[in-house]
Design an enzyme around this catalytic site. Structure first.
Site, PDB file in Angstrom:
ATOM      1  N   SER A  29       5.280   1.924   0.758  1.00 39.40           N
ATOM      2  CA  SER A  29       4.399   1.477   1.824  1.00 39.40           C
ATOM      3  C   SER A  29       3.887   2.673   2.622  1.00 39.40           C
ATOM      4  O   SER A  29       3.300   3.583   2.038  1.00 39.40           O
ATOM      5  CB  SER A  29       5.130   0.455   2.703  1.00 39.40           C
ATOM      6  OG  SER A  29       4.232  -0.191   3.569  1.00 39.40           O
ATOM      7  N   ASP A  42      -1.772  -6.464  -3.798  1.00 45.99           N
ATOM      8  CA  ASP A  42      -0.755  -6.052  -2.843  1.00 45.99           C
ATOM      9  C   ASP A  42      -0.734  -7.015  -1.649  1.00 45.99           C
ATOM     10  O   ASP A  42      -1.744  -7.192  -0.957  1.00 45.99           O
ATOM     11  CB  ASP A  42      -1.046  -4.629  -2.365  1.00 45.99           C
ATOM     12  CG  ASP A  42       0.018  -4.103  -1.421  1.00 45.99           C
ATOM     13  OD1 ASP A  42       0.860  -3.327  -1.883  1.00 45.99           O
ATOM     14  OD2 ASP A  42      -0.009  -4.467  -0.227  1.00 45.99           O
ATOM     15  N   HIS A  86       4.397  -6.411  -2.564  1.00 45.95           N
ATOM     16  CA  HIS A  86       4.057  -5.148  -1.904  1.00 45.95           C
ATOM     17  C   HIS A  86       4.872  -3.981  -2.446  1.00 45.95           C
ATOM     18  O   HIS A  86       4.315  -2.959  -2.812  1.00 45.95           O
ATOM     19  CB  HIS A  86       4.266  -5.290  -0.395  1.00 45.95           C
ATOM     20  CG  HIS A  86       3.923  -4.064   0.394  1.00 45.95           C
ATOM     21  ND1 HIS A  86       2.814  -3.286   0.121  1.00 45.95           N
ATOM     22  CD2 HIS A  86       4.535  -3.471   1.465  1.00 45.95           C
ATOM     23  CE1 HIS A  86       2.747  -2.277   0.983  1.00 45.95           C
ATOM     24  NE2 HIS A  86       3.791  -2.364   1.791  1.00 45.95           N
TER      25      HIS A  86
END
Length: 442
Positions: free
Chosen positions: A234, A333, A388
């Protein structure tokens, strides 16, 4: 006094016992009169059986957790990493502070085999960003802005797991998980502190990263590393794409250095469902607020002289990255769809308008990712899952597949060069939003 306590005295002479102890001992002797004594051989038999049972159970548990094969200990369970907070005087000397002024910190777990005693995974944690001073002030009171809020021990999954079942290729490496406490992907470099909501804050993420790497070099054995993987997810994945070359220059020259960015390839030029590029504007504000220019690649800044903030976005910074890097991302995502595109539905349940935005995102994303194919040393794994993070969580690391290989297989094949460059560019099916059966329900 209990029988157990009396026996623990080890005293045989009544004269050395007090009156209460003597009475207890006499009562015990009286209670034993008239009972047949157990033969000593029977006692030995019972003791032997109990000892054998204990050894059997102990050995069984040992086998369950560990198996020795040659020089490598296979660990079938995950082991917690322990928190290390840098000394306050070192933070004061370097000016490397979290948002609240506390020292940087990382979680550490030692290698579990001699073979990989000098093999390292350095992980940069995610946690999004704070887009203005007020948000950063709030963040400074959490574990994402302070080392004072961190737990003393923590488990990590996926490529950071110490379980040989979950992570067969890297389970026995040294692992250092660097806490994200600056709200700007380890990039802030503002000299003066900022006051907001009566809180003094430091935007020093670039110094935090430098301080932790230097501390690992001087105090944890990183200076002897023969292999280093810089990994992040991330916001930490974006940090890998921004800072891999810098970290590569800090480790010994003879070290084999490679990087992996998971869920960090965020696009700068996408509009949300309302037609606005709100996330791009928010990140540009982070760039200005935290004075990020000093923490970015100098070649990129020189090339982007008229708009240096572009170097804070993966699609622009990537082409200036010289370190070998493996990019892991989902085309759908979930964080991007929710927070950048502003959709509020799972792809399989979206209305026509949201589906149009999502499909446009897919086309744009694949176009931007095409630049990965220009570098033979790099690789990528692009899944069509509504997810994600794919490499720090056990399930997607072990089970999500693209072109017949799981995430962990694709990365390990690239890392150990078991495949040709063309075979390391894994792009998922595009026939529908539910075309990959290994994904959780989209």
């Amino acid at each position: 006094m209990s029988i157990f306590q009396l026996r623990r005295t080890g005293l045989l002479n009544h004269s050395l016992l007090n009156e209460d102890q003597v009475m207890v001992r006499k009562s015990l002797q009286s209670a034993c009169r008239g009972r047949p004594r157990v033969r000593s051989c029977q006692c030995w038999t019972i003791a032997t059986v109990l000892a054998a049972l204990w050894l059997y159970l102990s050995f069984g548990l040992w086998v369950y957790y560990f198996r020795d094969i040659g020089d490598v200990r296979l660990v079938s369970r995950n082991i917690e990493a322990h928190l290390v907070v840098l000394p306050q005087d070192l933070a004061d000397e370097t000016g490397a502070y979290c948002l609240d002024g506390s020292p940087p910190a990382y979680y550490f777990r030692n290698a579990t085999s001699r073979e990989h005693h000098n093999s390292w995974i350095i992980h940069l944690m995610g946690g999004a960003w704070c887009y203005d001073n007020a948000q950063c002030a709030h963040r400074s009171s959490t574990h994402l802005g302070s080392s004072r809020k961190l737990r003393p021990k923590k488990l990590f999954g996926g490529i950071l797991s110490s379980s040989s079942k979950v992570n067969p290729d890297f389970y026995d490496w040294n692992v250092a998980v660097v806490n994200n406490c600056d709200g700007a992907s380890f990039s802030g470099d503002r000299e003066d502190p900022v006051i907001s909501n009566k809180k003094k804050m430091y935007y020093r993420g670039s110094r935090v990263l430098n301080a932790v790497i230097n501390y690992l070099l001087k105090s944890a054995g990183l200076q002897r590393a023969d292999r280093v993987i810089l990994h992040g997810e991330s916001a930490g994945g974006l940090a890998v794409l921004l800072h891999a070359d810098r970290v590569s220059r800090m480790v010994p020259k003879e070290t084999s250095f490679k990087a992996m960015a998971d869920g960090g390839f965020f696009l700068a030029d996408e509009a949300d469902t309302s037609g606005k590029t709100q996330w791009k504007s928010a990140m540009e504000n982070v760039y200005k607020m935290q004075q990020i220019e000093g923490g970015l690649d100098k070649d990129c800044l020189l090339a982007k002289e008229k708009n240096k903030s572009e170097c804070f976005f993966a699609q622009h910074a990537y082409s200036y990255l010289t370190s070998p890097v493996f990019v892991v991302n989902s085309v759908y995502d979930s964080w991007t769809l929710q927070n950048i595109l502003r959709t509020r539905c799972r792809p399989s349940k979206c209305n026509e308008k949201d589906l149009g935005v999502i499909e446009k995102h897919r086309r744009t994303f694949l176009q931007r990712m095409d630049q990965v194919n220009r570098y033979d040393k790099n690789g990528m794994f692009l899944a069509s899952c509504y997810a994600h993070i794919l490499t720090c969580v056990d399930s997607p690391w072990m089970t999500y597949k693209v072109a017949g290989r799981t995430t962990r297989e694709a990365f390990a094949d690239w890392y150990y060069e078991r495949t040709t460059p063309a075979e390391t560019w894994d792009v998922d099916c595009d026939s529908s939003l539910t075309c990959n059966p290994t994904c959780r329900s989209n």
